[in-house]
Design a protein around this motif. Sequence first.
Motif, PDB file in Angstrom:
ATOM      1  N   GLN A 267      23.151   7.484  22.696  1.00  0.00           N
ATOM      2  CA  GLN A 267      22.765   6.837  21.442  1.00  0.00           C
ATOM      3  C   GLN A 267      21.414   6.161  21.610  1.00  0.00           C
ATOM      4  OE1 GLN A 267      25.815   4.577  19.518  1.00  0.00           O
ATOM      5  NE2 GLN A 267      24.363   3.392  18.302  1.00  0.00           N
ATOM      6  N   LEU A 268      20.420   6.674  20.866  1.00  0.00           N
ATOM      7  CA  LEU A 268      19.107   6.044  20.856  1.00  0.00           C
ATOM      8  C   LEU A 268      19.047   5.175  19.613  1.00  0.00           C
ATOM      9  CD1 LEU A 268      16.612   8.874  21.859  1.00  0.00           C
ATOM     10  CD2 LEU A 268      17.717   7.184  23.300  1.00  0.00           C
ATOM     11  N   GLU A 269      18.845   3.885  19.797  1.00  0.00           N
ATOM     12  CA  GLU A 269      18.696   3.004  18.641  1.00  0.00           C
ATOM     13  C   GLU A 269      17.950   1.779  19.090  1.00  0.00           C
ATOM     14  OE1 GLU A 269      20.467  -0.114  18.228  1.00  0.00           O
ATOM     15  OE2 GLU A 269      21.485   0.005  20.145  1.00  0.00           O
ATOM     16  N   HIS A 270      17.272   1.149  18.143  1.00  0.00           N
ATOM     17  CA  HIS A 270      16.562  -0.079  18.455  1.00  0.00           C
ATOM     18  C   HIS A 270      16.794  -1.031  17.287  1.00  0.00           C
ATOM     19  CE1 HIS A 270      12.635  -2.024  20.142  1.00  0.00           C
ATOM     20  NE2 HIS A 270      13.674  -2.820  20.211  1.00  0.00           N
ATOM     21  N   ASP A 271      18.085  -1.327  17.047  1.00  0.00           N
ATOM     22  CA  ASP A 271      18.429  -2.137  15.879  1.00  0.00           C
ATOM     23  C   ASP A 271      17.811  -3.520  15.944  1.00  0.00           C
ATOM     24  OD1 ASP A 271      19.784  -0.048  14.843  1.00  0.00           O
ATOM     25  OD2 ASP A 271      21.788  -0.934  14.970  1.00  0.00           O
TER      26      ASP A 271
END
Length: 385
Positions: A267-271
């Motif tokens: 999972q790539l995310e930068h919330d």
Amino acid sequence: GPAAEPVTFNKHIAPIVLHDCAPCHRPGEAGPFSLLSYADVRERAVDVARVTAARYMPPWPPAPGYGEFAGERRLTDEEVALIQRWVSEGTPEGAASDRPPPPRFAPGWQLGEPDLVLEVREPYTVAAEGTDVFRNFVVSSTVTGPRYVKALELRPGEKTVVHHANVLLDRTGSARRQDAGDPGPGFGGMDVELESDRFEPDSHFLFWKPGTAAVSEPEGMAWRLDPDTDLVLNMHLQPSGKPEVIRPVVGLYFGDAPPNRHPMLLQLEHDGAIDIPAGEKAFVVSDHYELPVDVEALAIYPHAHYLGKEVQAFASLPDGTRKWLLWIKDWDFNWQGVYHYARPVPLPRGSTIHMRITYDNSGDNVRNPSQPPRRVRAGNRSTDE
């Protein structure tokens, strides 16, 4: 030459419509009207020509040439041009002998009778009016020992109100507790938070939306279901103008063997970077990860809410070349989906996977839920990102 041949419904248009439109546009499915017969299509011919030329239909967000996916529903330029010519030439029906056989859609379960059918405990009523509803239903497993699931099919009930659904596994009982604390069947929320340090089931994407074909897991990649495990149906519902009662059911198909290959979710995310000022037209959030081993990419699931504008995913290979994994140039939350690659995409160790999402929080974004726009942060309500 062939250009001089008149374009007719039976010979040229029916094969396109039956293959690319009728899976959703038929009785009992999610399309708002049927497109099975000549009369159906002739009545809406101008609209069909307009929405296909604009590439609004059939809905297929990924741009061509940036990843090859199974089950692509994208018309070719030739097909779009044929529809245009057919309308401009007066929508002729053509010879009955040219008519293709009527399509055979599997009634009921697409994969045949399931080995186990699980039903949501009590029906849920989607109100006639109002905004989108995000509701999670807990379905308790009735297996008595470990079983290996090679396919799952969701029958959501009234398809006109069910926009899409994800199925998650919960081995902790946390969804059951959230359900107990929320009045009415199920509990609210767009992205489910479960008290688990694992993504269940074992990184499989169990996703349904109207028109999705039921597919079996790849060979050797069944997932395990245990007696104490709940299935959580995370559903996006939309009011239809009248109250609709739904009671979703899940069909499970079992295999004999435990899996010998295990997919892994990355999972790539930068919330943490999501803090979008009101009026900002192009707010970019990105993330990247260097692969420590050789992998084969099987599927990709892009996710943004209503402010998403553009979604890019690509890999920078060790030799410096770029391999595209997905590019959606005009993100529309209404058509989010899981995309399975037509063939596994090999990515060697040392490749860096990049994701880049651009958000539009201006008043020009017709999908912006806040007019006038307001500052938006990360969260799992539909008005968050």
